[in-house]
Design a protein around this motif. Structure first.
Motif, short mmCIF file in Angstrom:
data_model
loop_
_atom_site.label_atom_id
_atom_site.label_comp_id
_atom_site.label_asym_id
_atom_site.label_seq_id
_atom_site.Cartn_x
_atom_site.Cartn_y
_atom_site.Cartn_z
N GLN A 71 -9.36 105.29 54.70
CA GLN A 71 -9.60 105.78 53.43
C GLN A 71 -8.59 105.20 52.35
OE1 GLN A 71 -10.53 109.56 55.78
NE2 GLN A 71 -10.66 110.01 53.72
N ARG A 72 -7.34 105.16 52.77
CA ARG A 72 -6.38 104.59 51.79
C ARG A 72 -6.79 103.30 51.27
NH1 ARG A 72 -0.59 107.68 53.32
NH2 ARG A 72 -0.72 109.25 51.91
N ASN A 73 -7.36 102.47 52.36
CA ASN A 73 -7.72 100.88 51.92
C ASN A 73 -9.08 101.00 51.06
OD1 ASN A 73 -5.68 99.54 53.36
ND2 ASN A 73 -7.01 99.61 55.25
N THR A 74 -9.76 102.03 51.53
CA THR A 74 -10.92 102.14 50.42
C THR A 74 -10.57 102.44 48.85
OG1 THR A 74 -12.30 103.07 52.19
CG2 THR A 74 -13.21 103.49 49.86
N GLY A 75 -9.66 103.14 48.76
CA GLY A 75 -9.12 103.36 47.36
C GLY A 75 -8.50 102.28 47.05
N LEU A 76 -7.62 101.46 47.60
CA LEU A 76 -6.84 100.27 46.95
C LEU A 76 -8.01 99.34 46.74
CD1 LEU A 76 -3.90 99.73 49.44
CD2 LEU A 76 -3.90 100.21 47.08
N LYS A 77 -9.08 99.20 47.31
CA LYS A 77 -10.18 98.12 47.08
C LYS A 77 -10.98 98.60 45.72
CE LYS A 77 -12.45 96.68 50.71
NZ LYS A 77 -13.53 96.51 51.70
N LEU A 78 -10.99 99.84 45.74
CA LEU A 78 -11.67 100.28 44.30
C LEU A 78 -10.86 99.94 43.12
CD1 LEU A 78 -14.27 101.84 43.16
CD2 LEU A 78 -13.05 103.84 43.57
N ALA A 97 5.09 105.91 46.26
CA ALA A 97 4.49 105.39 44.85
C ALA A 97 4.97 103.80 44.98
CB ALA A 97 5.24 105.90 43.78
N VAL A 98 3.99 102.88 44.71
CA VAL A 98 4.06 101.41 44.86
C VAL A 98 3.75 100.81 43.59
CG1 VAL A 98 3.52 99.62 46.50
CG2 VAL A 98 3.80 101.89 47.23
N ARG A 99 4.46 99.67 43.58
CA ARG A 99 4.02 99.00 42.46
C ARG A 99 3.23 97.67 42.87
NH1 ARG A 99 7.20 96.95 37.81
NH2 ARG A 99 9.38 97.82 38.94
N GLY A 137 -2.56 91.93 48.46
CA GLY A 137 -2.87 91.50 49.79
C GLY A 137 -2.65 91.96 50.88
N LEU A 138 -1.80 93.30 50.76
CA LEU A 138 -1.42 94.04 51.81
C LEU A 138 -2.47 95.19 52.05
CD1 LEU A 138 2.41 94.62 51.41
CD2 LEU A 138 1.28 92.81 52.80
N THR A 139 -2.51 95.79 53.05
CA THR A 139 -3.40 96.81 53.45
C THR A 139 -2.90 97.66 54.74
OG1 THR A 139 -4.72 95.72 55.16
CG2 THR A 139 -5.68 95.43 52.96
N PHE A 140 -3.50 99.17 54.70
CA PHE A 140 -3.07 99.75 55.71
C PHE A 140 -3.87 99.48 56.97
CE2 PHE A 140 -2.34 102.34 51.91
CZ PHE A 140 -0.97 103.09 52.16
N THR A 194 4.60 100.24 54.06
CA THR A 194 5.67 99.90 53.18
C THR A 194 6.91 99.26 53.61
OG1 THR A 194 6.53 102.10 53.84
CG2 THR A 194 5.12 102.41 51.89
N PHE A 195 7.06 99.02 55.09
CA PHE A 195 7.96 98.15 55.47
C PHE A 195 7.53 96.61 55.03
CE2 PHE A 195 9.83 95.30 58.79
CZ PHE A 195 11.25 95.82 58.74
N GLN A 196 6.23 96.46 55.04
CA GLN A 196 5.78 95.21 54.48
C GLN A 196 6.24 94.90 52.86
OE1 GLN A 196 2.19 93.75 56.40
NE2 GLN A 196 1.90 95.77 56.82
N VAL A 197 6.07 96.19 52.28
CA VAL A 197 6.45 95.93 50.71
C VAL A 197 7.84 95.71 50.61
CG1 VAL A 197 6.41 97.44 48.47
CG2 VAL A 197 4.29 97.42 50.09
#
Length: 290
Positions: A64-71, A157-159, A165-168, A184-187
């Motif tokens: 679901q979080r990836n769905t939001g990011l994609k949108l 909260a993320v810039r 290119g990162l996803t959950f 967020t470790f990847q961020v």
């Protein structure tokens, strides 16, 4: 700067309605608000005056979080992931924007959780309002900042330029325990992450529609091992998480808290350890459990 907020929700429309009331009270409104749900039953009547978009997709926090990011795409500069039972202080979004504007090296921020109901029976939104009424955030210049390696998922909260290119991790199903650490470790490899008391809020820790005790217990072993193998969770953190939860489930099974299925979690722990020794441990095995 354009800011977005993403909520991933399932089966808690009344809770989400309470969260949106706190979002409406922000001194700086979000430019986009995305609610990712599984069906229309998950979504309450939406308040007027907010730029809310609702999108439906597969069940699971990571999905679901990836769905939001994609949108979102690249339509905004930063995104805040709020749990649907998180009540942010009125200045949360405005302060987050100021932090990112002030320091281009910062990739992500998490705020001070004034009260966290996940560690107890939970709070109501009325109680959250009481906590927030007594909260006076320090001026940004005087605020405490601490470098961290990952953000707390209830308010992260993320810039977006530093998360491109990162996803959950969708291999973590359903509640996707520790998906916030993984992402967020990847961020953190691209910019600094901080905790600050300039941002504040209350995490209600609502128990409704959470995963079963057995599934949670399995995830408490399977997910840290999976993320350690993926190298998105430090070894020390993975061992600490597993040892702490296993010990808590063993000792508190004798007299469990009313809000926590300790015995179910202990059973899940044992099932996961059994699968580990058999070489078939995987987070998605919880889909076969009840």
């Amino acid at each position: 700067m354009k800011l977005a907020v993403i909520y991933a929700t399932l089966g808690r429309s009344e809770i989400l309605a309470g969260a949106l009331a706190f979002l409406l009270a922000q001194t700086r409104q979000a430019d986009r608000i995305i609610i990712t749900a599984v069906s229309s039953a998950d979504v309450p009547e939406l308040p007027p005056g907010l730029p809310i978009e609702v999108v439906f997709g597969p069940k699971g926090l990571a999905h679901q979080r990836n769905t939001g990011l994609k949108l979102l795409g690249k339509s905004v500069d930063a995104v805040v992931f709020f749990d649907d039972d998180f009540a942010p202080a009125p200045g949360f979004l405005a302060t987050f924007e100021a932090i990112l504007t002030d320091d281009s090296r910062i990739a992500g921020v998490t705020g001070h959780v004034l009260a966290d109901g996940i560690r107890g029976p939970g709070y109501t939104f009325a109680e959250a309002g009481g906590f927030l009424a007594g909260y006076q955030p320090p001026a940004l210049a005087a605020a405490t900042r601490k470098p961290i390696t990952s953000l707390y998922g209830c308010n992260m909260a993320v810039r977006l330029s530093m998360a491109d290119g990162l996803t959950f991790e969708e291999a973590l199903p359903l509640y996707a325990w520790q998906e916030d650490i993984d992402f967020t470790f990847q961020v953190s490899r691209r910019g600094s992450l901080i905790w600050t008391d300039a941002l504040g809020g209350v995490h209600l820790g609502v128990k409704q529609s959470r995963t079963s005790g057995v599934r949670m217990g399995y995830s408490q072993i399977a997910n840290p091992i999976f993320l350690r193998r993926k190298r998105t969770m430090p070894l020390s953190h993975a061992y600490k998480l597993m040892a702490k939860n296993l010990a808590a489930n063993v000792f508190r099974s004798i007299r469990p808290e009313p809000w926590c299925d300790r015995r179910g979690r202990f059973v899940g722990n044992m099932l996961a350890l059994g699968d580990l020794f058999r070489g078939r441990l995987h987070p998605q095995n919880i889909l076969q459990l009840k």
